[in-house]
Design a protein around this motif. Structure first.
Motif, PDB file in Angstrom:
ATOM      1  N   PHE A 131       0.750  -1.391  -0.099  1.00 47.68           N
ATOM      2  CA  PHE A 131      -0.044   0.074  -0.178  1.00 47.68           C
ATOM      3  C   PHE A 131       1.171   0.981   0.074  1.00 47.68           C
ATOM      4  CE2 PHE A 131      -2.505   3.518   2.503  1.00 47.68           C
ATOM      5  CZ  PHE A 131      -3.617   3.808   2.082  1.00 47.68           C
ATOM      6  N   ALA A 132       1.831   1.540   0.998  1.00 47.47           N
ATOM      7  CA  ALA A 132       3.195   2.270   0.815  1.00 47.47           C
ATOM      8  C   ALA A 132       3.413   2.427  -0.673  1.00 47.47           C
ATOM      9  CB  ALA A 132       3.604   2.111   1.900  1.00 47.47           C
ATOM     10  N   VAL A 133       4.007   1.612  -0.875  1.00 45.34           N
ATOM     11  CA  VAL A 133       4.202   1.651  -2.295  1.00 45.34           C
ATOM     12  C   VAL A 133       3.528   2.253  -3.874  1.00 45.34           C
ATOM     13  CG1 VAL A 133       5.646   0.395  -4.227  1.00 45.34           C
ATOM     14  CG2 VAL A 133       6.757   0.222  -1.825  1.00 45.34           C
ATOM     15  N   TYR A 134       2.941   1.932  -3.473  1.00 44.62           N
ATOM     16  CA  TYR A 134       0.938   2.067  -4.310  1.00 44.62           C
ATOM     17  C   TYR A 134       1.378   3.405  -5.013  1.00 44.62           C
ATOM     18  CZ  TYR A 134      -3.246   2.622  -5.986  1.00 44.62           C
ATOM     19  OH  TYR A 134      -4.665   3.503  -6.314  1.00 44.62           O
ATOM     20  N   LEU A 135       1.059   4.109  -3.036  1.00 46.32           N
ATOM     21  CA  LEU A 135       1.296   5.813  -2.735  1.00 46.32           C
ATOM     22  C   LEU A 135       2.105   6.032  -2.996  1.00 46.32           C
ATOM     23  CD1 LEU A 135      -0.946   5.797   0.650  1.00 46.32           C
ATOM     24  CD2 LEU A 135      -2.032   5.677  -1.476  1.00 46.32           C
ATOM     25  N   VAL A 136       2.984   6.261  -2.530  1.00 44.44           N
ATOM     26  CA  VAL A 136       4.327   7.242  -3.239  1.00 44.44           C
ATOM     27  C   VAL A 136       4.801   7.017  -4.822  1.00 44.44           C
ATOM     28  CG1 VAL A 136       7.273   7.075  -3.586  1.00 44.44           C
ATOM     29  CG2 VAL A 136       5.616   6.114  -1.154  1.00 44.44           C
ATOM     30  N   TRP A 137       4.358   5.488  -5.245  1.00 45.61           N
ATOM     31  CA  TRP A 137       4.201   5.496  -6.920  1.00 45.61           C
ATOM     32  C   TRP A 137       3.009   6.184  -7.921  1.00 45.61           C
ATOM     33  CZ3 TRP A 137       0.366   4.044 -10.131  1.00 45.61           C
ATOM     34  CH2 TRP A 137       0.659   3.714 -11.236  1.00 45.61           C
ATOM     35  N   ALA A 138       2.245   6.585  -7.173  1.00 49.38           N
ATOM     36  CA  ALA A 138       0.764   6.708  -7.330  1.00 49.38           C
ATOM     37  C   ALA A 138       1.287   8.487  -7.497  1.00 49.38           C
ATOM     38  CB  ALA A 138      -0.550   6.492  -7.090  1.00 49.38           C
ATOM     39  N   ILE A 139       1.482   9.640  -6.357  1.00 49.58           N
ATOM     40  CA  ILE A 139       1.760  10.599  -6.062  1.00 49.58           C
ATOM     41  C   ILE A 139       2.914  11.164  -6.543  1.00 49.58           C
ATOM     42  CG2 ILE A 139       1.899  12.256  -3.902  1.00 49.58           C
ATOM     43  CD1 ILE A 139       0.808  10.479  -1.535  1.00 49.58           C
ATOM     44  N   SER A 140       4.041  10.309  -6.919  1.00 48.06           N
ATOM     45  CA  SER A 140       5.043  10.969  -7.576  1.00 48.06           C
ATOM     46  C   SER A 140       4.929  10.520  -9.145  1.00 48.06           C
ATOM     47  CB  SER A 140       6.321  10.376  -6.824  1.00 48.06           C
ATOM     48  OG  SER A 140       6.215   8.640  -7.152  1.00 48.06           O
ATOM     49  N   GLN A 141       4.670   9.389  -9.499  1.00 44.13           N
ATOM     50  CA  GLN A 141       4.092   9.796 -10.899  1.00 44.13           C
ATOM     51  C   GLN A 141       3.249  10.404 -11.333  1.00 44.13           C
ATOM     52  OE1 GLN A 141       6.999   8.047 -12.326  1.00 44.13           O
ATOM     53  NE2 GLN A 141       8.109   8.140 -10.683  1.00 44.13           N
ATOM     54  N   LYS A 142       2.216  10.829 -10.837  1.00 49.56           N
ATOM     55  CA  LYS A 142       0.941  11.097 -11.914  1.00 49.56           C
ATOM     56  C   LYS A 142       0.666  10.655 -12.911  1.00 49.56           C
ATOM     57  CE  LYS A 142       1.700  15.670  -8.643  1.00 49.56           C
ATOM     58  NZ  LYS A 142       2.367  14.706  -8.360  1.00 49.56           N
ATOM     59  N   PRO A 143       0.431   9.328 -12.844  1.00 49.94           N
ATOM     60  CA  PRO A 143      -0.040   9.313 -14.004  1.00 49.94           C
ATOM     61  C   PRO A 143      -1.223   9.251 -14.744  1.00 49.94           C
ATOM     62  CG  PRO A 143      -0.525   6.990 -11.731  1.00 49.94           C
ATOM     63  CD  PRO A 143       0.154   8.290 -11.767  1.00 49.94           C
ATOM     64  N   ALA A 144      -2.121   8.634 -15.458  1.00 48.11           N
ATOM     65  CA  ALA A 144      -2.832   8.600 -16.496  1.00 48.11           C
ATOM     66  C   ALA A 144      -4.195   7.955 -15.427  1.00 48.11           C
ATOM     67  CB  ALA A 144      -3.428   8.424 -18.484  1.00 48.11           C
ATOM     68  N   GLU A 145      -5.870   8.797 -15.560  1.00 50.57           N
ATOM     69  CA  GLU A 145      -6.298   7.741 -15.272  1.00 50.57           C
ATOM     70  C   GLU A 145      -6.720   6.234 -14.647  1.00 50.57           C
ATOM     71  OE1 GLU A 145     -10.155   9.620 -15.381  1.00 50.57           O
ATOM     72  OE2 GLU A 145      -9.670  10.915 -13.906  1.00 50.57           O
ATOM     73  N   GLU A 146      -6.735   5.965 -16.548  1.00 54.17           N
ATOM     74  CA  GLU A 146      -6.525   4.630 -17.263  1.00 54.17           C
ATOM     75  C   GLU A 146      -5.731   4.371 -16.721  1.00 54.17           C
ATOM     76  OE1 GLU A 146      -7.240   2.405 -21.080  1.00 54.17           O
ATOM     77  OE2 GLU A 146      -6.897   4.831 -21.403  1.00 54.17           O
TER      78      GLU A 146
END
Length: 369
Positions: free
Chosen positions: A63-78
């Motif tokens: 969960f922590a790795v997922y949050l860091v990746w999502a916040i830092s990378q800002k991927p597209a919604e899809e």
């Protein structure tokens, strides 16, 4: 918003999977039946704590790795949606894999301790059990189906004024992200899928009425009351889910017929509201009721003084502690041994129909769109 949504789902799955042993019957340890005289043995308590600690630690790390990746990378919604669903399956897969490890250890421990060698296995039958059931009437599940049929008829009546492109899929935010050319079939495809889902809830509720019971010979009153409550609230949970999904999908269909009533806020709030309702209902059911009603406290009970009697050991019918296969049992639905809710008797053809029928119907409808 999407990160918050998927993050919440991942956290919920992690916590639920980690603490499953807490909500099970005390005599069912990682899918293995144990005499209640040994349910609190030190080795068993340690295995439960180890499972919870490992699953929770691994899940929170992911969960922590997922949050860091999502916040830092800002991927597209899809991309975020695809990765989020993938990670949820990874957490489920890892927890199930560790369950099988603990199941094997528990099975070996049971063989070594030979807990049943000095016990008389007793099967208790309450001939009036099904008369005591307080499930919701069949009509409670039929009414939403009648509403859906009415919606199908209304859709056909309004077909000429419907748009040329019919929404067939909605994203996490409630916005339509897939369309099909207008036809009578595509116009009613959503309520057809809804009708299949509602039929599953109806079939589940009716199947619960006919499910067999497992009454403890040492705590008969407690066991009967807990199982009656478990069936009662299982019926209510199915009803809540049926009504919730009917309201959500019904609105999706109506706003397709009448685009003027479409509201971005409603399209966002409605799926989120259903998600909150679903998770809250499951959480309350799990914490308050527990598997088989194990969390329900019964004030009056008579503890059987004979320590040499115990429930019948039917581990041979449970493959891996998850899959129930017993051709001599007429029950279609059986209480899960690991997890909260119901499983099916894979030896009954009607159970296979319940599993494969809706899946094939929904796939057929989706394929024809």
């Amino acid at each position: 918003m999407i990160l918050l949504l998927f993050g919440f789902i991942l956290l919920f799955i992690t916590i639920l999977q980690a603490f499953i042993p807490v909500f099970l019957k005390p005599t069912l340890i990682f899918g293995i039946n144990v005499p209640d005289q040994h349910a609190k043995d030190k080795e068993i308590i340690l295995l439960k704590k180890r499972y919870t600690g490992v699953v929770l630690s691994v899940g929170l790390a992911i969960f922590a790795v997922y949050l860091v990746w999502a916040i830092s990378q800002k991927p597209a919604e899809e991309t975020l949606a695809l990765v989020s669903v993938g990670i949820q399956f990874v957490v489920l897969f890892l927890s199930i894999a560790y369950y099988f490890i603990m199941h094997t250890r528990m099975k070996k421990l049971k063989e070594e301790r030979r807990w049943y060698s000095d016990k008389n296995e007793v099967r208790v039958v309450d001939l009036k059990f099904h008369e005591k059931l307080q499930l919701l009437p069949k009509m409670a599940f039929i009414v939403p189906m009648v509403v859906t049929i009415g919606l199908i008829v209304y859709t056909i009546m309004k077909y000429p004024q419907m748009p040329e492109l019919i929404p067939t899929h909605w994203g996490p935010t409630g916005e339509a992200d897939a369309f099909s050319k207008k036809s009578y079939f595509t116009a009613i495809s959503l309520p057809l899928i809804l009708l299949v889902v509602q039929g599953m809830f109806l079939f589940t509720s009716e199947g619960i009425k006919l499910s067999g019971t497992s009454i403890s010979p040492r705590n008969k009153k407690t066991s009967v009351k807990q199982q009656l409550a478990f069936r009662k609230y299982s019926s209510w949970l199915s009803f809540v889910m049926s009504v919730g999904i009917t309201l959500m999908m019904g609105y999706f269909q109506l706003q397709t017929i009448h685009p003027e009533i479409a509201s971005p806020i409603v399209m966002l709030v409605l799926p989120l509201g259903f998600l909150v309702l679903a998770f809250a209902s499951v959480a309350i059911f799990t914490i308050k009721i527990g598997q088989g009603g194990s969390r329900i406290k019964v004030v009056e009970d008579e503890a059987e003084v004979n320590r040499h009697i115990t429930s019948v050991d039917d581990d041979q019918f449970w493959k891996g502690g998850i899959f129930y296969i017993n051709k001599d049992d007429p029950s279609i639905f059986v209480e899960k041994r690991f997890g909260v809710g119901w499983s099916i008797n894979f030896a009954r053809p009607l159970a296979w129909l319940f599993i494969l029928g809706p899946i094939l119907l929904i796939l057929a409808i989706s394929f024809l769109l």
